[in-house]
Design a protein around this motif. Sequence first.
Motif, PDB file in Angstrom:
ATOM      1  N   GLU A 113     120.676 108.134  96.539  1.00  0.00           N
ATOM      2  CA  GLU A 113     119.940 108.194  97.796  1.00  0.00           C
ATOM      3  C   GLU A 113     118.470 107.955  97.510  1.00  0.00           C
ATOM      4  O   GLU A 113     117.980 108.217  96.405  1.00  0.00           O
ATOM      5  N   VAL A 114     117.764 107.450  98.514  1.00  0.00           N
ATOM      6  CA  VAL A 114     116.339 107.171  98.343  1.00  0.00           C
ATOM      7  C   VAL A 114     115.597 108.456  98.012  1.00  0.00           C
ATOM      8  O   VAL A 114     115.667 109.438  98.749  1.00  0.00           O
ATOM      9  N   GLY A 115     114.900 108.464  96.871  1.00  0.00           N
ATOM     10  CA  GLY A 115     114.081 109.608  96.495  1.00  0.00           C
ATOM     11  C   GLY A 115     114.829 110.744  95.844  1.00  0.00           C
ATOM     12  O   GLY A 115     114.269 111.832  95.674  1.00  0.00           O
ATOM     13  N   THR A 116     116.096 110.521  95.450  1.00  0.00           N
ATOM     14  CA  THR A 116     116.842 111.581  94.778  1.00  0.00           C
ATOM     15  C   THR A 116     116.128 111.986  93.490  1.00  0.00           C
ATOM     16  O   THR A 116     115.821 111.145  92.660  1.00  0.00           O
ATOM     17  N   GLY A 117     115.869 113.280  93.322  1.00  0.00           N
ATOM     18  CA  GLY A 117     115.218 113.767  92.108  1.00  0.00           C
ATOM     19  C   GLY A 117     113.708 113.684  92.147  1.00  0.00           C
ATOM     20  O   GLY A 117     113.046 114.037  91.164  1.00  0.00           O
ATOM     21  N   PHE A 118     113.127 113.227  93.257  1.00  0.00           N
ATOM     22  CA  PHE A 118     111.669 113.154  93.378  1.00  0.00           C
ATOM     23  C   PHE A 118     111.139 114.386  94.112  1.00  0.00           C
ATOM     24  O   PHE A 118     111.795 114.916  95.013  1.00  0.00           O
ATOM     25  N   HIS A 119     109.938 114.808  93.729  1.00  0.00           N
ATOM     26  CA  HIS A 119     109.260 115.881  94.439  1.00  0.00           C
ATOM     27  C   HIS A 119     108.204 115.240  95.340  1.00  0.00           C
ATOM     28  O   HIS A 119     107.322 114.538  94.854  1.00  0.00           O
ATOM     29  N   PRO A 120     108.303 115.444  96.661  1.00  0.00           N
ATOM     30  CA  PRO A 120     107.412 114.720  97.581  1.00  0.00           C
ATOM     31  C   PRO A 120     105.924 114.992  97.380  1.00  0.00           C
ATOM     32  O   PRO A 120     105.086 114.142  97.689  1.00  0.00           O
ATOM     33  N   GLY A 169     111.018 101.648 100.957  1.00  0.00           N
ATOM     34  CA  GLY A 169     111.116 100.579  99.972  1.00  0.00           C
ATOM     35  C   GLY A 169     110.422 100.926  98.670  1.00  0.00           C
ATOM     36  O   GLY A 169     110.940 100.659  97.578  1.00  0.00           O
ATOM     37  N   MET A 170     109.232 101.550  98.743  1.00  0.00           N
ATOM     38  CA  MET A 170     108.509 101.974  97.536  1.00  0.00           C
ATOM     39  C   MET A 170     109.281 103.071  96.809  1.00  0.00           C
ATOM     40  O   MET A 170     109.346 103.089  95.579  1.00  0.00           O
ATOM     41  N   TYR A 171     109.869 103.985  97.579  1.00  0.00           N
ATOM     42  CA  TYR A 171     110.684 105.055  97.007  1.00  0.00           C
ATOM     43  C   TYR A 171     111.799 104.484  96.143  1.00  0.00           C
ATOM     44  O   TYR A 171     111.982 104.861  94.978  1.00  0.00           O
ATOM     45  N   VAL A 172     112.559 103.542  96.738  1.00  0.00           N
ATOM     46  CA  VAL A 172     113.728 103.042  96.032  1.00  0.00           C
ATOM     47  C   VAL A 172     113.329 102.163  94.852  1.00  0.00           C
ATOM     48  O   VAL A 172     114.014 102.136  93.828  1.00  0.00           O
ATOM     49  N   ARG A 173     112.208 101.458  94.951  1.00  0.00           N
ATOM     50  CA  ARG A 173     111.738 100.648  93.823  1.00  0.00           C
ATOM     51  C   ARG A 173     111.425 101.535  92.622  1.00  0.00           C
ATOM     52  O   ARG A 173     111.827 101.245  91.491  1.00  0.00           O
ATOM     53  N   LEU A 174     110.725 102.626  92.888  1.00  0.00           N
ATOM     54  CA  LEU A 174     110.365 103.523  91.783  1.00  0.00           C
ATOM     55  C   LEU A 174     111.602 104.240  91.236  1.00  0.00           C
ATOM     56  O   LEU A 174     111.775 104.354  90.017  1.00  0.00           O
ATOM     57  N   ALA A 175     112.476 104.706  92.134  1.00  0.00           N
ATOM     58  CA  ALA A 175     113.667 105.425  91.683  1.00  0.00           C
ATOM     59  C   ALA A 175     114.564 104.534  90.839  1.00  0.00           C
ATOM     60  O   ALA A 175     115.072 104.953  89.794  1.00  0.00           O
ATOM     61  N   PHE A 176     114.771 103.289  91.263  1.00  0.00           N
ATOM     62  CA  PHE A 176     115.618 102.382  90.495  1.00  0.00           C
ATOM     63  C   PHE A 176     114.964 102.042  89.160  1.00  0.00           C
ATOM     64  O   PHE A 176     115.636 101.976  88.121  1.00  0.00           O
TER      65      PHE A 176
END
Length: 432
Positions: A113-120, A169-176
């Motif tokens: 999922e978008v942003g999984t494991g990220f702290h906002p 889009g930025m979230y998923v780019r960084l997560a991937f």
Amino acid sequence: MSHPVVCVEGLGKKYIIGHQQKERYTTLRDTLSNVGKKLLRGFGNSKFRSENPTQEEFWALRDVSFEIKQGDRVGIIGRNGAGKSTLLKILSRITEPTKGRIRIQGRVASLLEVGTGFHPELTGRENIFLNGAILGMSKAEIKRKFDEIVAFAEIEKFLDTPVKRYSSGMYVRLAFAVAAHLEPEILIVDEVLAVGDAQFQKKCLGKMDQVANEGRTVIFVSHSMGTISTLCNKALYLARGHVIDTGSADQVIKKYFSDTLQNQTEDLNELRLPGYGKQVKFVDIRLESKETNLEFGQPIRYELTVESDHNIDGLSIGSSIFSTNGNCIGSLITEEFSIRASQRLVLQLIIPNSNLAPGAYYSGFSVGFGHKKGYRQDLDIVIGRPCFEIRPTPNAQFQIANWHSNWGSIVFNDIHLLKKQVDTNNQNLISR
């Protein structure tokens, strides 16, 4: 010879679904009665437990068994609700199975999922180290890959900005970028890449291909059969929580479309791309004739029903036809039309001469605006319906022998779009 790195045996996942009872209003007596029933259940009254009609068991997965070998690129396909995402969550150790056993050898990196494991509240830089640590990487390993991750994600200017201010889009780019560059033995990716633009999706697929060529394992969920066919050497077909077929990607994709051809009753919500259908939506998409077998050279006639809650001008229909391996044979855009609020349009789209070779195909449709101004914004997208087959005719051998795979032979000016207007309040049909 490669050895199995993922072994799944008799896997099952059960959820308890609660159903809210529909009541027009609740009286004080009803409220006090419900409180009493809850208290009795709390004291272990089996009568109330067994007769509780508001709960239901739902098996998202049942008796799922398969093996994945080192270096395999496995695509998981199936309709929405088939259990694909649940399976990935179990493989990623996010959700525990209800029954069955899983054995995994190697470090797993997952992007579900978008942003999984990220702290906002943390910046992009801080989340790279946080997410890397969650994936089991040392600080030295993360530092070694840091520049590559940032360059791949294309977020240099926003590296020290809290990720809560990032777009999806930025979230998923960084997560991937984090998941793919920290050298996992097994990379698990759900269809979260659909959030990114076309250029970034191409870059991600190239990276996954590189990961697989390095001998690591990729497990990938997608509704794009073209992507599955190109990226994956094997596939797993799920339906209603059961494994229907496993094997080579092309073989499993053909089985999937063979089943789809026999079942033309899918709910459009199951075929609609996530996030679409909010302003304008397709209510129904079908072939005008009930026959799904069309003769070579026969016109293709679609009937599309569209409705909207708003007055919108300058809309057009985009249509594509796909082969069973997911490759787009060709696309077209219709002339513009308007739709009014609380009205329903029945559109008849006719392709007089498709020149499609004999075989099985499926369609995709979008409704949007702006293509004449050099851009197009889609408001609803449905892919996967209707499915149909082109069959050869005895007197068409010469035509078939001279058929060529480029669908560009279609003259777009010959596409006909006929409109009928339906008032959704009284369902009266008005021809236009």
